[in-house]
Design an enzyme around this catalytic site. Sequence first.
Site, PDB file in Angstrom:
ATOM      1  N   GLY A  70      -7.419   1.295  -0.935  1.00 15.42           N
ATOM      2  CA  GLY A  70      -7.582  -0.143  -1.112  1.00 15.42           C
ATOM      3  C   GLY A  70      -7.269  -0.943   0.133  1.00 15.42           C
ATOM      4  N   GLY A 104       0.808  -1.209   0.000  1.00 19.03           N
ATOM      5  CA  GLY A 104       0.000   0.000   0.000  1.00 19.03           C
ATOM      6  C   GLY A 104       0.841   1.259   0.000  1.00 19.03           C
ATOM      7  CB  ILE A 105      -0.207   4.823  -0.183  1.00 22.62           C
ATOM      8  CG1 ILE A 105      -0.714   4.770  -1.626  1.00 22.62           C
ATOM      9  CG2 ILE A 105       0.395   6.189   0.113  1.00 22.62           C
ATOM     10  CD1 ILE A 105      -1.781   5.781  -1.940  1.00 22.62           C
ATOM     11  N   GLY A 106       2.744   4.390   1.332  1.00 25.04           N
ATOM     12  CA  GLY A 106       3.482   4.665   2.559  1.00 25.04           C
ATOM     13  C   GLY A 106       4.911   4.158   2.490  1.00 25.04           C
ATOM     14  CB  ILE A 117       6.029   0.925   6.738  1.00 24.87           C
ATOM     15  CG1 ILE A 117       6.548   1.886   7.813  1.00 24.87           C
ATOM     16  CG2 ILE A 117       6.124  -0.504   7.225  1.00 24.87           C
ATOM     17  CD1 ILE A 117       5.778   1.856   9.119  1.00 24.87           C
ATOM     18  CD  GLU A 120      -4.260   0.319  -2.930  1.00 20.62           C
ATOM     19  OE1 GLU A 120      -4.431   1.540  -2.952  1.00 20.62           O
ATOM     20  OE2 GLU A 120      -4.700  -0.417  -2.051  1.00 20.62           O
TER      21      GLU A 120
END
Length: 653
Positions: free
Chosen positions: A355, A232-234, A236, A257
């Site tokens: 997502g 995902g976004i980020g 980490i 996604e």
Amino acid sequence: MGEVSERLRREKSLGDRPVCYLPGNCGRINAVEEWIYNHASEISGTYAFQTLSMGPAEGWERAVAGGVIPVTPFIGGGLRDLVNRGLAKNIRCNLSQVPRLSRGDAWRADVAFAHCSLPDKKGRVTLGLNAGLDYTPVKEARFRVAVVNENVPHWHIGIYTDAETGKSVEVGCAMHLSEFDLVVQIKEELMAHTMVPKESQRAKATMVAEHILDYLLEETEDQCLPHTLQLGIGTIPNAVAELIASKGLSVSGIWSEMFSDGVLQLYKNNQIKGLDGTYLRNKAVVGFVVGSLELYKTMANNPHFAVVPQEYVNNPAEIARNPYMCSINSTLSISLTGEVAAATIGKKLHSDVGGQFDFAYGASLSEGGVSFIALSSTAQLRNGAVESKIVAHHEAGAHHTIGADLPVVVVTERGCADLRYLDDTDRVRAMIRVADPGFRRHLIKEIQKMPALQGIEVMNPRLVTLRNGTRAILRPATPEDITKVDAYIRCLSTDDIGTRYMMTTTVEALTSAARLKERYGDSLDYIDHAAFILEAKEEILGIAHAFAMRNDQGWSEEKEGWYEVAFSRRSDLEGQGIGSYLMDYLLEWGYKEPEVQHFHATTYRQKNPKMRYRFETSDFVSSVNSEDISEVCYDKDMTNPAPSTNNTDRKVA
């Protein structure tokens, strides 16, 4: 843009608010957005629909001032302040459902812009960095504008069979130029956005990534992880991919996604297995990309990457078909019982679910699948203060992007808390272990206010039976008990008040708001002060206390590890075994609490023989108070590991 503005004005004249769809994320078209910022009055009343606005906040403020209303299902920095001021609309929506918005009349675009690659020999363009999100809104739009940019990568176009379903899936998010009503050609630099943590955050991000990798390595004994990754976004999630790459490991696949440069490293090192296969799931499947220009260039016309519509890649049913699906997402905060709040900070909207839920749910249905929520345990505020990102409860108005009913594995730099298969009590205990040590005591105190969680990290509640057959609950006291304590004290007789408090006092003094708040709120930490109650039908029948004998508690001589203990029961319930239950519970707490070394009590020599009997049968040693011969002192060494229980005449449920 004249033809576009004319069309939008025409729609407005028909009595409807026209909708203009814009590519978002790194797929934004700067030239189009700049025109809107500077000519907003020409399309006043238009909804500008964009997922994750990364344009300048100042530009969007000018657009709003000119009469444009931004609409977004995923808040980005460009619209964050406007959304919180009520000047832009936020549609809360899982990313898998965003394309559906454009199929209904409410948000179907009257005009849709597509940021396109140059056409291939067949006249087909692909929809660029935001392709998965843009594909359906552009296809469904009433008027389509192709903004062809020679810098936009042309994705590989093909049709692959999904071996799990037998369906044929077209990849590349391609459209023929003939499908557009207007074609414009520009030359504009693409937006690069690498998810590299700030130097101050890098160490924690790496520690979190290491815990995730250690967890995944438990599934295999070789260098190839059986997992298919979603990142995902980020910073980490991207750090996890970078760590896997640096350790020379490999993964079974990518189904995400979006992804960034962590996947680029895995790809360049040949650490994504099976990419040369003939089926869809033999590709790195993605909806949109946010990363470096090198990532975009590597993916261009590359059959190893499959860019597909968001409603397909984010469909939980399709996600679940990947064995060992591993979802890795971040959050802004999470509660001790597992409620994820990735969209709000306090009451303010900051982001959206994206997502996160789609993949957490899909991974939970996958055979061998796991969903991680990864975060640093603390955050440093702009004023330099540090706060815990693990909270006892979210503030009112917080947006739970994943509810507690979909348990995940929470990872901080302190370790992993696998919340699956746990009740709330065990969830809280697991979460406390991954919280920052400096906040653990506060978190425990706050969560103890919950009716079912009073005993967290102190003593478990216990169901007991009094001698008259009444069933009662024995449990730690909480600040929520103050009203009931007030009522309890008012039930005590004058003689019992004198015996319990060994002073001349009044009910009004004992029930003052300040005293009750201090006793059952401020000082109740189960380190320096512990309190336990016995209650039945929401009424308190007895209370026990233990106070550390410190100078700040009024003791002239501080004794390390010494605690003064006392208990009382309701005056009309003598002989029901209440004192015995309270004493045993108090002793059990004392034996397990490492701070406690010695219990001390004082009572009258000639009054309340049953209380004295209770101390004596619990192995307290008695002595006459040298300062007042009317009093007797009781002492017990709490370093002895085995408490005594002599009350064979009681019934325990």
